[in-house]
Design a protein around this motif. Structure first.
Motif, PDB file in Angstrom:
ATOM      1  N   CYS A 130      36.136  27.829  89.218  1.00 33.38           N
ATOM      2  CA  CYS A 130      36.351  28.388  90.315  1.00 33.38           C
ATOM      3  C   CYS A 130      35.243  29.419  89.922  1.00 33.38           C
ATOM      4  N   SER A 131      34.817  29.203  88.338  1.00 30.87           N
ATOM      5  CA  SER A 131      33.375  31.385  88.071  1.00 30.87           C
ATOM      6  C   SER A 131      32.836  29.861  88.119  1.00 30.87           C
ATOM      7  N   ILE A 132      32.454  28.769  88.467  1.00 29.95           N
ATOM      8  CA  ILE A 132      31.099  28.086  88.669  1.00 29.95           C
ATOM      9  C   ILE A 132      30.967  28.038  90.011  1.00 29.95           C
ATOM     10  N   GLY A 133      32.286  27.781  90.623  1.00 31.80           N
ATOM     11  CA  GLY A 133      31.487  27.942  92.450  1.00 31.80           C
ATOM     12  C   GLY A 133      31.737  28.824  92.495  1.00 31.80           C
ATOM     13  N   VAL A 134      32.215  30.051  92.517  1.00 26.77           N
ATOM     14  CA  VAL A 134      31.547  31.344  92.724  1.00 26.77           C
ATOM     15  C   VAL A 134      30.277  31.292  92.569  1.00 26.77           C
ATOM     16  N   MET A 135      29.551  31.395  91.108  1.00 27.69           N
ATOM     17  CA  MET A 135      27.953  31.554  91.136  1.00 27.69           C
ATOM     18  C   MET A 135      27.352  30.469  91.866  1.00 27.69           C
ATOM     19  N   LEU A 136      27.830  29.257  92.320  1.00 26.97           N
ATOM     20  CA  LEU A 136      26.769  28.342  92.352  1.00 26.97           C
ATOM     21  C   LEU A 136      26.930  28.909  93.419  1.00 26.97           C
ATOM     22  N   HIS A 137      27.633  29.047  94.575  1.00 24.34           N
ATOM     23  CA  HIS A 137      27.975  29.900  95.675  1.00 24.34           C
ATOM     24  C   HIS A 137      27.048  30.701  96.311  1.00 24.34           C
ATOM     25  N   ILE A 138      26.939  31.725  95.308  1.00 22.51           N
ATOM     26  CA  ILE A 138      25.581  32.722  95.550  1.00 22.51           C
ATOM     27  C   ILE A 138      24.300  32.454  95.622  1.00 22.51           C
ATOM     28  N   PHE A 139      23.978  31.438  94.777  1.00 17.11           N
ATOM     29  CA  PHE A 139      22.809  31.181  94.405  1.00 17.11           C
ATOM     30  C   PHE A 139      22.240  29.888  95.106  1.00 17.11           C
ATOM     31  N   ALA A 140      23.311  29.462  96.360  1.00 15.81           N
ATOM     32  CA  ALA A 140      22.664  29.094  97.639  1.00 15.81           C
ATOM     33  C   ALA A 140      22.661  29.965  98.293  1.00 15.81           C
ATOM     34  N   SER A 141      23.549  30.745  98.774  1.00 11.98           N
ATOM     35  CA  SER A 141      23.333  31.594  99.571  1.00 11.98           C
ATOM     36  C   SER A 141      22.425  32.709  99.870  1.00 11.98           C
ATOM     37  N   HIS A 142      22.011  33.526  98.124  1.00 13.28           N
ATOM     38  CA  HIS A 142      20.922  34.303  98.723  1.00 13.28           C
ATOM     39  C   HIS A 142      19.711  34.014  97.822  1.00 13.28           C
ATOM     40  N   ARG A 143      18.648  33.755  98.607  1.00 14.76           N
ATOM     41  CA  ARG A 143      17.517  32.570  98.175  1.00 14.76           C
ATOM     42  C   ARG A 143      16.737  33.543  97.332  1.00 14.76           C
ATOM     43  N   GLN A 144      17.325  34.686  97.112  1.00 11.56           N
ATOM     44  CA  GLN A 144      16.275  35.112  96.183  1.00 11.56           C
ATOM     45  C   GLN A 144      16.317  35.042  94.552  1.00 11.56           C
ATOM     46  N   PHE A 145      17.343  34.377  94.447  1.00 14.22           N
ATOM     47  CA  PHE A 145      17.820  33.762  93.409  1.00 14.22           C
ATOM     48  C   PHE A 145      16.966  32.995  91.729  1.00 14.22           C
TER      49      PHE A 145
END
Length: 305
Positions: free
Chosen positions: A35-50
């Protein structure tokens, strides 16, 4: 005779209950991690600046590597606990993935340390290889280094004429599959090499980072935060490195205590394989100010739904 039968029945019942508890603990921790990994990878995929920053690219790579490592190791753990036997043609690829991703973690930690060292010591003259558009070369190199050792290890295994790699079922455990003397020596040499190289890199870069942080920033809060981060990184690395000593610790604990061999193996697996991977989101994700804000938004949105 009746007392012996009752004792044997109680022991079997206790072993079954212990096995169920172990499986439930591992699966529960694995689900929280996913669950934690899924949230973080979703953030990376959704925000190009990372994905335009080398540090976050390496972090995302570490999350993916840890997910593969836990998925393969948990599968192997469940197969062993359930007594499931696999043909070597299916077992060996699982063992190679598990070993390669396990070895990759300390290499990634060392690479992330070097990236921070380069970013702090050479902020205006960053080498080309460490730029976000070239960092994939380093990532591919880490994968190559991590995969080549387990492939060699399995290629030097002794062939048993009675075992057919396609049809003969075996318990998929590295101690049973890789049990020859030459493989044991190869694994020991590999572990010493990894420990020495990664430990030297981590020690050198962290000391230099702390010295540079003290020189460049007189802010006490910033220095304190950097030191806390270093301590957490060091703790995670220590747990990863201790995993290389599992065969030694298992032998010593069994010889000098009343613990059963399977209980010692589970303790080592939980402490030195699972926990370092569970710490990754905490150390690199929840403590990062930029990521923390997006994580809160995602969890808040999930709770509202």
């Amino acid at each position: 005779m009746q007392n012996l039968t009752e004792l044997s029945g109680n022991e079997t019942s206790n072993n079954s209950l212990s096995g169920i508890i172990k499986v439930c603990v591992v699966i529960s921790c694995f689900c929280v991690f996913l669950c934690s990994i899924g949230v973080m990878l979703h953030i990376f995929a959704s925000h190009r600046q990372f994905m335009d920053t080398s540090r976050y690219i390496l972090f995302a790579y570490m999350l993916i590597n840890d997910t593969l490592q836990l998925l393969s190791s948990v599968l192997l753990f469940l197969f062993v606990m359930g007594g499931v036997k696999l043909a070597l043609v299916y077992c060996i690829p699982l063992l190679i993935i598990s070993t390669a991703t396990f070895q990759n973690t300390p290499l990634i930690l060392a690479t992330m340390s070097l990236e921070r060292y380069v970013a702090i010591v050479y902020p205006l003259q960053c080498p080309v290889a460490w730029r976000s558009d070239r960092i994939w070369i380093i990532i591919l190199s880490l994968w190559l280094i991590s995969c080549i050792f387990p492939i060699i290890e399995h290629s030097i295994m002794e062939n048993d004429p009675a075992v057919n790699i396609i049809s003969t079922p075996v318990i998929c455990h590295t101690k049973l599959v890789n049990s020859s003397q030459i493989q044991t020596l190869f694994k020991a040499a590999r572990s010493i090499l990894f420990f020495a190289v990664v430990a030297v890199i981590i020690l050198f870069t962290y000391v230099r980072i702390l010295l540079e942080t003290r020189k460049l920033r007189q802010d006490t809060a910033s220095v304190s935060k950097a030191m806390h981060t270093v301590l957490l990184h060091g703790f995670q690395l220590l747990l990863c490195m201790l995993a290389f000593t599992i065969p030694i610790t298992e032998t010593l604990i069994v010889l000098h205590s009343n613990w059963r061999t399977e209980d010692v193996a589970y303790f080592n697996y939980f402490c030195f394989v699972l926990i370092p991977r569970f710490l990754s989101p905490v150390i690199y994700g929840f403590r990062d100010q930029s990521l923390r804000g997006y994580i809160r938004k995602n969890f808040s949105a999930a709770l509202i739904k």
